[in-house]
Design an enzyme around this catalytic site. Structure first.
Site, PDB file in Angstrom:
ATOM      1  N   CYS A   2       0.833  -1.207   0.000  1.00 29.61           N
ATOM      2  CA  CYS A   2       0.000   0.000   0.000  1.00 29.61           C
ATOM      3  C   CYS A   2       0.868   1.257   0.000  1.00 29.61           C
ATOM      4  O   CYS A   2       2.024   1.241   0.382  1.00 29.61           O
ATOM      5  CB  CYS A   2      -0.880   0.015   1.243  1.00 29.61           C
ATOM      6  SG  CYS A   2      -1.892  -1.444   1.403  1.00 29.61           S
ATOM      7  N   ARG A  27       4.465   0.714  -6.595  1.00 28.70           N
ATOM      8  CA  ARG A  27       4.503  -0.235  -5.462  1.00 28.70           C
ATOM      9  C   ARG A  27       3.496  -1.367  -5.639  1.00 28.70           C
ATOM     10  O   ARG A  27       3.510  -2.341  -4.894  1.00 28.70           O
ATOM     11  CB  ARG A  27       4.209   0.522  -4.163  1.00 28.70           C
ATOM     12  CG  ARG A  27       5.224   1.610  -3.844  1.00 28.70           C
ATOM     13  CD  ARG A  27       4.628   2.665  -2.918  1.00 28.70           C
ATOM     14  NE  ARG A  27       4.330   2.162  -1.615  1.00 28.70           N
ATOM     15  CZ  ARG A  27       5.183   2.232  -0.578  1.00 28.70           C
ATOM     16  NH1 ARG A  27       6.367   2.767  -0.765  1.00 28.70           N
ATOM     17  NH2 ARG A  27       4.846   1.780   0.603  1.00 28.70           N
ATOM     18  N   TRP A  74      -3.085  -2.432  -1.668  1.00 28.78           N
ATOM     19  CA  TRP A  74      -2.718  -3.760  -2.202  1.00 28.78           C
ATOM     20  C   TRP A  74      -3.402  -4.728  -1.269  1.00 28.78           C
ATOM     21  O   TRP A  74      -2.989  -4.895  -0.114  1.00 28.78           O
ATOM     22  CB  TRP A  74      -1.191  -3.904  -2.183  1.00 28.78           C
ATOM     23  CG  TRP A  74      -0.680  -5.128  -2.860  1.00 28.78           C
ATOM     24  CD1 TRP A  74      -0.828  -5.484  -4.174  1.00 28.78           C
ATOM     25  CD2 TRP A  74       0.077  -6.188  -2.266  1.00 28.78           C
ATOM     26  NE1 TRP A  74      -0.212  -6.671  -4.428  1.00 28.78           N
ATOM     27  CE2 TRP A  74       0.362  -7.124  -3.286  1.00 28.78           C
ATOM     28  CE3 TRP A  74       0.556  -6.422  -1.007  1.00 28.78           C
ATOM     29  CZ2 TRP A  74       1.092  -8.280  -3.055  1.00 28.78           C
ATOM     30  CZ3 TRP A  74       1.287  -7.572  -0.769  1.00 28.78           C
ATOM     31  CH2 TRP A  74       1.544  -8.496  -1.786  1.00 28.78           C
ATOM     32  N   ASN A 100      -1.160   1.289   6.085  1.00 29.98           N
ATOM     33  CA  ASN A 100      -0.317   0.321   5.383  1.00 29.98           C
ATOM     34  C   ASN A 100       0.181  -0.638   6.451  1.00 29.98           C
ATOM     35  O   ASN A 100       0.674  -0.217   7.494  1.00 29.98           O
ATOM     36  CB  ASN A 100       0.862   1.029   4.692  1.00 29.98           C
ATOM     37  CG  ASN A 100       1.743   0.043   3.941  1.00 29.98           C
ATOM     38  OD1 ASN A 100       1.323  -1.070   3.651  1.00 29.98           O
ATOM     39  ND2 ASN A 100       2.970   0.445   3.665  1.00 29.98           N
ATOM     40  N   GLY A 101       0.026  -1.956   6.213  1.00 29.83           N
ATOM     41  CA  GLY A 101       0.464  -2.958   7.195  1.00 29.83           C
ATOM     42  C   GLY A 101      -0.676  -3.923   7.453  1.00 29.83           C
ATOM     43  O   GLY A 101      -1.617  -4.036   6.672  1.00 29.83           O
ATOM     44  N   GLU A 479      18.431 -16.149 -10.366  1.00 24.84           N
ATOM     45  CA  GLU A 479      17.922 -14.786 -10.632  1.00 24.84           C
ATOM     46  C   GLU A 479      17.364 -14.702 -12.040  1.00 24.84           C
ATOM     47  O   GLU A 479      16.318 -14.090 -12.268  1.00 24.84           O
ATOM     48  CB  GLU A 479      19.024 -13.760 -10.419  1.00 24.84           C
ATOM     49  CG  GLU A 479      18.605 -12.328 -10.691  1.00 24.84           C
ATOM     50  CD  GLU A 479      17.427 -11.853  -9.838  1.00 24.84           C
ATOM     51  OE1 GLU A 479      17.062 -12.553  -8.874  1.00 24.84           O
ATOM     52  OE2 GLU A 479      16.857 -10.798 -10.151  1.00 24.84           O
ATOM     53  N   LYS A 483      13.484 -13.482 -12.723  1.00 24.77           N
ATOM     54  CA  LYS A 483      13.196 -12.340 -13.607  1.00 24.77           C
ATOM     55  C   LYS A 483      12.197 -12.746 -14.682  1.00 24.77           C
ATOM     56  O   LYS A 483      11.227 -12.050 -14.948  1.00 24.77           O
ATOM     57  CB  LYS A 483      14.487 -11.830 -14.263  1.00 24.77           C
ATOM     58  CG  LYS A 483      15.370 -11.015 -13.379  1.00 24.77           C
ATOM     59  CD  LYS A 483      14.929  -9.586 -13.205  1.00 24.77           C
ATOM     60  CE  LYS A 483      14.169  -9.226 -11.969  1.00 24.77           C
ATOM     61  NZ  LYS A 483      14.484  -9.753 -10.686  1.00 24.77           N
ATOM     62  N   GLU A 486       8.620 -13.551 -13.101  1.00 21.82           N
ATOM     63  CA  GLU A 486       7.809 -12.508 -12.458  1.00 21.82           C
ATOM     64  C   GLU A 486       7.287 -11.479 -13.453  1.00 21.82           C
ATOM     65  O   GLU A 486       6.278 -10.830 -13.177  1.00 21.82           O
ATOM     66  CB  GLU A 486       8.570 -11.834 -11.315  1.00 21.82           C
ATOM     67  CG  GLU A 486       9.804 -11.074 -11.699  1.00 21.82           C
ATOM     68  CD  GLU A 486      10.435 -10.405 -10.474  1.00 21.82           C
ATOM     69  OE1 GLU A 486       9.718 -10.001  -9.552  1.00 21.82           O
ATOM     70  OE2 GLU A 486      11.667 -10.306 -10.447  1.00 21.82           O
ATOM     71  N   HIS A 502      19.154 -36.287 -11.651  1.00 18.87           N
ATOM     72  CA  HIS A 502      18.515 -36.880 -10.461  1.00 18.87           C
ATOM     73  C   HIS A 502      17.009 -36.644 -10.447  1.00 18.87           C
ATOM     74  O   HIS A 502      16.382 -36.699  -9.403  1.00 18.87           O
ATOM     75  CB  HIS A 502      19.173 -36.316  -9.194  1.00 18.87           C
ATOM     76  CG  HIS A 502      20.625 -36.642  -9.104  1.00 18.87           C
ATOM     77  ND1 HIS A 502      21.106 -37.913  -8.866  1.00 18.87           N
ATOM     78  CD2 HIS A 502      21.719 -35.872  -9.319  1.00 18.87           C
ATOM     79  CE1 HIS A 502      22.419 -37.904  -8.881  1.00 18.87           C
ATOM     80  NE2 HIS A 502      22.831 -36.680  -9.149  1.00 18.87           N
ATOM     81  N   LYS A 602       6.350  -3.869  -5.061  1.00 17.41           N
ATOM     82  CA  LYS A 602       7.777  -3.523  -5.089  1.00 17.41           C
ATOM     83  C   LYS A 602       8.451  -3.862  -3.772  1.00 17.41           C
ATOM     84  O   LYS A 602       9.575  -4.317  -3.744  1.00 17.41           O
ATOM     85  CB  LYS A 602       7.963  -2.037  -5.386  1.00 17.41           C
ATOM     86  CG  LYS A 602       9.427  -1.606  -5.464  1.00 17.41           C
ATOM     87  CD  LYS A 602      10.189  -2.367  -6.538  1.00 17.41           C
ATOM     88  CE  LYS A 602      11.645  -1.977  -6.611  1.00 17.41           C
ATOM     89  NZ  LYS A 602      12.409  -2.862  -7.535  1.00 17.41           N
TER      90      LYS A 602
HETATM   91  C1  AGP Z   1      12.697  -9.008  -7.336  1.00 18.26           C
HETATM   92  O1  AGP Z   1      12.565  -8.755  -8.736  1.00 18.26           O
HETATM   93  C2  AGP Z   1      11.380  -9.043  -6.641  1.00 18.26           C
HETATM   94  N1  AGP Z   1      10.671  -7.832  -6.852  1.00 18.26           N
HETATM   95  C3  AGP Z   1      11.468  -9.502  -5.193  1.00 18.26           C
HETATM   96  O2  AGP Z   1      11.925 -10.830  -5.210  1.00 18.26           O
HETATM   97  C4  AGP Z   1      12.383  -8.700  -4.250  1.00 18.26           C
HETATM   98  O3  AGP Z   1      13.732  -8.941  -4.565  1.00 18.26           O
HETATM   99  C5  AGP Z   1      12.121  -9.195  -2.815  1.00 18.26           C
HETATM  100  O4  AGP Z   1      10.773  -8.919  -2.499  1.00 18.26           O
HETATM  101  C6  AGP Z   1      13.044  -8.557  -1.771  1.00 18.26           C
HETATM  102  O5  AGP Z   1      12.833  -7.157  -1.780  1.00 18.26           O
HETATM  103  P1  AGP Z   1      13.925  -6.231  -1.019  1.00 18.26           P
HETATM  104  O6  AGP Z   1      15.223  -6.429  -1.711  1.00 18.26           O
HETATM  105  O7  AGP Z   1      13.380  -4.840  -1.152  1.00 18.26           O
HETATM  106  O8  AGP Z   1      13.969  -6.694   0.422  1.00 18.26           O
END
Ligand code: AGP
Length: 607
Positions: A2, A27, A74, A100-101, A479, A483, A486, A502, A602
């Site tokens: 949020c 976000r 969110w 937010n939370g 990674e 990428k 997501e 395996h 985000k």
């Molecule tokens: C990465 O592309 C993602 N958006 C997600 O995995 C992110 O790396 C993860 O939520 C950790 O976020 P941070 O580095 O802000 O703690």
């Protein structure tokens, strides 16, 4: 996650709230709303994109007033719809809140309030704050006193913005485990979840700490600690350019941020290399005194830790464990004062990582964090923090922040190896010289991005992809796979190449796309044999290797990408760039919402 904005001043609040919320769209959200005080509280909300709210309010013209709060939601509790969107009003309409939370004890509070005759309108946890404020105000008469009563009753994480029809000259803010800052203007003041929402109006900010409450008026701000005592806070100056939080002509923030990597890497690396030595100015911690290192993070930051494990163990001969923050919290971790906890986070607000940091601290570990957002919660609760200086990262899928985190961790490994004497002077200097060349080498890769876009046009229709590699290439593959998943929504897995036989190799059939990572030159022959293994089962292989091995690999695969040669520990720093671009171009071909992928935020400030 949020987003919260608030304004009190002499300008019309609603247009400023909508503009601030538009800067928080990155976000991730599914609905939005604003509330303006003008004798009474006028609330407007809309599901979906912020544009819907702007149209509904004629860009705020329908809500006159100079005090207001706004929110992008969110959804966690309750469907994304107008009723569940914030701001939430108390039953008597006198108080409005944005949150937010998560209020973890909201059900018991709701039952308590309903037993007192309060009628709820939404399914959310957040609404209990508004209703509880109303009940407490009947006792206290003021929002501030009622707010302290409420904060002592709720448990969980909160960043709160509050306004009242009965107090038109003040806005309240409070936070615990969710970011909230105050922006100071001339005759006007702001609250926001992060600086991108208010940097156009002020660069003078204060970050609220857990338990603190702020009374924000037109003429000034008074901040109080958890006991209600007035306190003075350090002001921070936001020094990055406004354009840094805008697209700058690129179609997506993600591509912009990939293209910014050379400059971001220069900011992360150059200040830390002086006269051929790695330096971390201002670091108080004696890094050489630890018997083991535990790297704690989530998502891509965790993948940086996986690269760090290979490098630190190889260069420094010290055991390194990398653990997901969400697992660390509940596995009764073995931590003592000889353990250095390295916490990695772009946002510095990831709740799992924040909670893991506190658990590691409670068990006696010292905390060194690697963070991008200056002044963020994780940065402020660490014993030492190394900032990555990547600049604001808007796209949900991290790229430049991931790369600068890795650059910092690579420098830390070289520095620690130098302290421990586990590499000789020649190796040390060679690593440092190679690190200094990384930004330029990344530029070279970016200049060849058309080739990557071409391969994406060949492979974007696959519905599953395997990334395989060994050692640093395996960590890199994690990674690359994330990428792709997501932002393109293609199912993908990263596998240690040696593990394929395996089990997973049963999934390889004619046409299966395999991205074979073969940049780690000591195991190049092994990488080649794994390519042959999957080719024998009909796989379509896109390989990534170094310039010196490109010709050899090209004979065996369907498509080839290469990176410039560099020192072994730094290979993933270069290797990740083609994988970021590949994911971007595949998602582009598939017409995905690249900067705001579905279901993602985000910064994840919920469990
Ligand atoms: C990465 O592309 C993602 N958006 C997600 O995995 C992110 O790396 C993860 O939520 C950790 O976020 P941070 O580095 O802000 O703690």
């Amino acid at each position: 996650m949020c987003g919260i904005v608030g304004y009190i001043g002499n300008r019309q609040a609603a247009p400023l709230l909508l503009e601030g919320l538009s800067r928080l769209e990155y976000r991730g959200y599914d609905s939005a709303g604003i509330c303006v005080a003008n004798g009474e509280l006028h609330v407007e909300k809309a599901k979906g994109r912020l544009q819907n709210l702007a149209e509904k309010t004629q860009n705020g013209a329908l809500l006159p007033g100079t005090l207001g709060i706004g929110h992008t939601r969110w959804a966690t509790h309750g469907q994304p719809n107008d009723v569940n969107s914030h701001p939430h009003l108390s039953e008597n309409g006198k108080v409005a809140i944005v949150h937010n939370g998560i209020i973890e004890n909201y059900l018991e509070l709701r039952e308590y309030l309903e037993a007192k005759g309060i009628r709820f309108t939404s399914e959310t946890d957040s609404e209990v704050v508004a209703q509880l404020l109303e009940v407490c105000m009947q006792e206290t008469g003021t929002v501030m006193d009622a707010l302290y009563m409420v904060l002592h009753r709720i448990s969980g994480a909160y960043a709160l913005g509050i306004i009242s029809a009965d107090e038109p000259d003040v806005m309240y803010a409070a936070r615990k485990d969710a970011p909230l800052l105050i922006g100071f203007g001339a005759g006007e003041n702001f609250i926001a979840s992060d600086v991108t929402a208010l940097v156009r109006h002020t660069r003078d900010v204060v970050y609220l700490e857990d338990g603190e409450v702020a009374a924000v008026s037109r003429g000034g701000v008074q901040i109080y600690n958890a006991m209600g005592q007035p306190i003075e806070k350090e002001h921070h100056h936001i020094d990055w350019e406004i354009s840094a939080a805008e697209k700058g002509g690129y179609e997506h923030f993600m591509l912009k941020e990939i293209m910014e990597e050379p400059e971001a890497l220069r900011r992360a690396i150059s200040p830390r290399i002086r006269e051929g030595r790695v330096v971390f100015d201002g670091m108080q911690m004696d890094l050489s005194g630890y018997a083991r290192i535990m790297i704690i993070a989530c998502g891509s930051s965790y993948h940086v830790g996986m690269v760090g494990k290979y490098n630190i163990e190889k260069l420094c001969r010290i055991p390194v464990e990398v653990i997901l923050a969400s697992e660390f919290r509940y596995c009764d971790p073995i931590i003592d004062e000889k353990t250095l906890a390295v916490v990695i986070s772009q946002s510095g607000e990831t709740l799992d990582t924040m909670a893991a940091l506190r658990e590691a601290k409670r068990r006696g570990a010292k905390i060194l964090s690697i963070v991008n957002v200056v002044g963020s919660s994780i940065a402020r609760e660490s014993d030492e923090v190394i900032y990555t200086y990547a600049g604001p990262e808007i796209a949900v899928a991290t790229t430049k922040a991931y790369s600068t985190q890795m650059a910092v961790l690579d420098l830390l490994a070289i520095h620690l190896a130098g302290l421990r004497g586990t590499i000789d002077e020649a190796q040390y200097r060679s690593f440092v010289d190679a690190a200094a060349r990384i930004p330029e080498q990344v530029s070279e890769i970016l200049n060849d991005r058309d080739r990557i876009q071409y391969y994406a046009s060949l492979y974007f229709n696959h519905d599953s992809v395997f990334f395989i590699g060994r050692n640093l290439d395996y960590a890199l593959g994690l990674e690359g796979s994330l990428k792709l998943k997501e932002i393109s929504y293609i199912h993908s897995e990263a596998y240690a190449s040696g593990e394929l036989k395996h089990g997973t190799i049963s999934l390889i059939e004619p046409g299966t796309l395999v991205v074979a990572l073969g940049t780690y030159t000591p195991l190049f022959e092994k990488a080649m044999s794994n390519v042959i293994e999957v080719k024998a089962r009909g796989a379509n292989v896109l390989a990534l290797t170094t310039a010196s091995n490109c010709a050899e690999m090209e004979k065996r695969v369907d498509a080839i990408l290469s990176i410039p040669d560099t020192e072994l520990p730094l290979l993933p720093l270069l290797g990740v760039v083609p994988l970021q671009l590949f994911a971007y171009y595949v998602a582009l071909q598939r017409g995905c919402d690249i900067d705001k992928p579905r279901n993602l935020a985000k910064s994840v400030t919920v469990e």
